[in-house]
Design an enzyme around this catalytic site. Sequence first.
Site, PDB file in Angstrom:
ATOM      1  N   GLU A 196      26.582  -9.340  -0.433  1.00 17.21           N
ATOM      2  CA  GLU A 196      25.906  -9.705   0.883  1.00 17.21           C
ATOM      3  C   GLU A 196      26.013 -11.463   0.729  1.00 17.21           C
ATOM      4  O   GLU A 196      24.647 -11.960   1.008  1.00 17.21           O
ATOM      5  CB  GLU A 196      24.386  -9.258   0.992  1.00 17.21           C
ATOM      6  CG  GLU A 196      24.424  -7.710   1.218  1.00 17.21           C
ATOM      7  CD  GLU A 196      23.156  -7.146   1.646  1.00 17.21           C
ATOM      8  OE1 GLU A 196      22.096  -7.762   1.359  1.00 17.21           O
ATOM      9  OE2 GLU A 196      23.030  -5.941   2.361  1.00 17.21           O
ATOM     10  N   GLU A 390      27.302   0.054   1.457  1.00 17.15           N
ATOM     11  CA  GLU A 390      25.829   0.398   1.570  1.00 17.15           C
ATOM     12  C   GLU A 390      25.481   0.995   2.838  1.00 17.15           C
ATOM     13  O   GLU A 390      25.855   0.252   3.921  1.00 17.15           O
ATOM     14  CB  GLU A 390      24.666  -0.580   1.275  1.00 17.15           C
ATOM     15  CG  GLU A 390      24.939  -1.286  -0.023  1.00 17.15           C
ATOM     16  CD  GLU A 390      23.975  -2.572  -0.431  1.00 17.15           C
ATOM     17  OE1 GLU A 390      22.773  -2.393   0.525  1.00 17.15           O
ATOM     18  OE2 GLU A 390      23.937  -3.142  -1.075  1.00 17.15           O
TER      19      GLU A 390
END
Length: 491
Positions: A196, A390
């Site tokens: 991220e 994810e």
Amino acid sequence: MKFNKHITKFPENFLWGGATAANQIEGGYGGTEKGLSVSDVYIFDENTPKEQWTDQWHLMTHKQVEEAQIPSSTKYYPKRHGIDFYHHYKEDIALFAEMGFKAFRMSIAWTRIFPNGDELDPNEEGLQFYDNVFDELLKHGIEPIVSLSHYEMPLYLATEYGGWVNRKVIDSFVRFATTVANRYKDKVNYWMTFNEINAVKHHPFVSLGVIEENHPHLEQAKYQGAHHQFVASALVTKEFKEANPEAKVGCMMSYQFLVPYSCDPDDIQATTEKQRESLFFSDVQARGYYPAYTARMLDEKNVVLEMDPEDEKIMREYPVDFVSFSYYMSSAVSSHPEKLEGAVGNLITGGIKNPYLPSSEWGWQIDPKGLRSALNQLYDRYQKPLFVAENGLGAIDEVGEDGKIHDDYRINYLREHIKQIKEAIMDGVDVFGYTSWGCIDMISASSNQMSKRYGYIYVDQDDMGRGTKQRMKKDSFFWYKKVIETNGEEL
Ligand code: BG6
């Protein structure tokens, strides 16, 4: 004129699996040579009001960091303990294998290999641990997909070097990456550099090791830190390819599909700008250069990047092979956000709640169709293979009177999202894998709770770390096994 064939199924070699991060599962701190990471300073305290549990993730102070280093501290630091994967990895991997996992996404704790980050020689005990984990995965035919940095840089690099704002951190990271690239070149084919990466904007402490109090011009620190991560990512991509020409290296971002709150042209423009703020990171890593809109964007933030002359060259030479992302929710964007109810999530700043969508128990809005749009948007933009790294539902699970966990809400969430991945594949998007988040219950990244569960496997442990740590199969375990067995045909 030739078109690709209309694909109606998941590809045969689709990488089905689950995702985790070292700081949330491993434990194995104390009694080993592992150093403290930035995630190890977060406490969980039952007496803190629930609304404040995620605050510390966004803002970390000097005082909290200092307190966390006092050896006699009686506070509970959940990420030092995880779910004790360090000692349970064989049992856990056997359960993943029973579900039929083709892939397992995990991270290597930098602090297990270089406890402070700036040592010159790696810690053999840490390297051996990952050899054991990879061997166990490969024994079961499970492909490891490994993130180098998942919110777990050495705390020492944050306190003594000032984190990623300091260019010297690139050298430490490259040493770490080169060590693992060479050690595991025969065991790992898929790597992700920074988890991220766009999160530097939302929680700079865990992403960059930046303590906000040190930076009156915080935006400058964030973008300078991000630039150093871009350069580091390119340098380590080179190392991975040299160690193993088969290696595939990807970027990883948190993706929130954004929609305009209304068809007001100002809402539409606000959406374009907000989406760019996030896609900026994958634009740089997938294309290997700063996009045209960078100049105006940074200028308006009063940010001036310091770059070395060779930075641009290495970034251009080593862009990523694939683009991966986490997807939990979408949100709306308004040019007048102050008048509307804000969206809730781990990485939302200024998004608006979409009245058409339901929400999870934590207020995260559920939008499976947004995942199809996201996949299409990213493929249109980059034409690179995509990986859903994810996706999942954090929920409170109860063990029923029959001793089982009936998590139909999780099955529904996952089913709807997987359906949309299939739609995107039918649209022609090249998606090569899906690792749902938290295939086994673990410590929450943002709230440090244990009771925010995502797994197919229940772990008997409470928010304060009490419990037997016994692993139990939830209903979703059997459901996902079937999904994998039928390659996504039976949902
Ligand atoms: C992502 C992170 O942001 O979301 C994971 O990469 C995290 O580390 C996941 O666990 C879910 O967030 P949370 O806060 O519910 O654990």
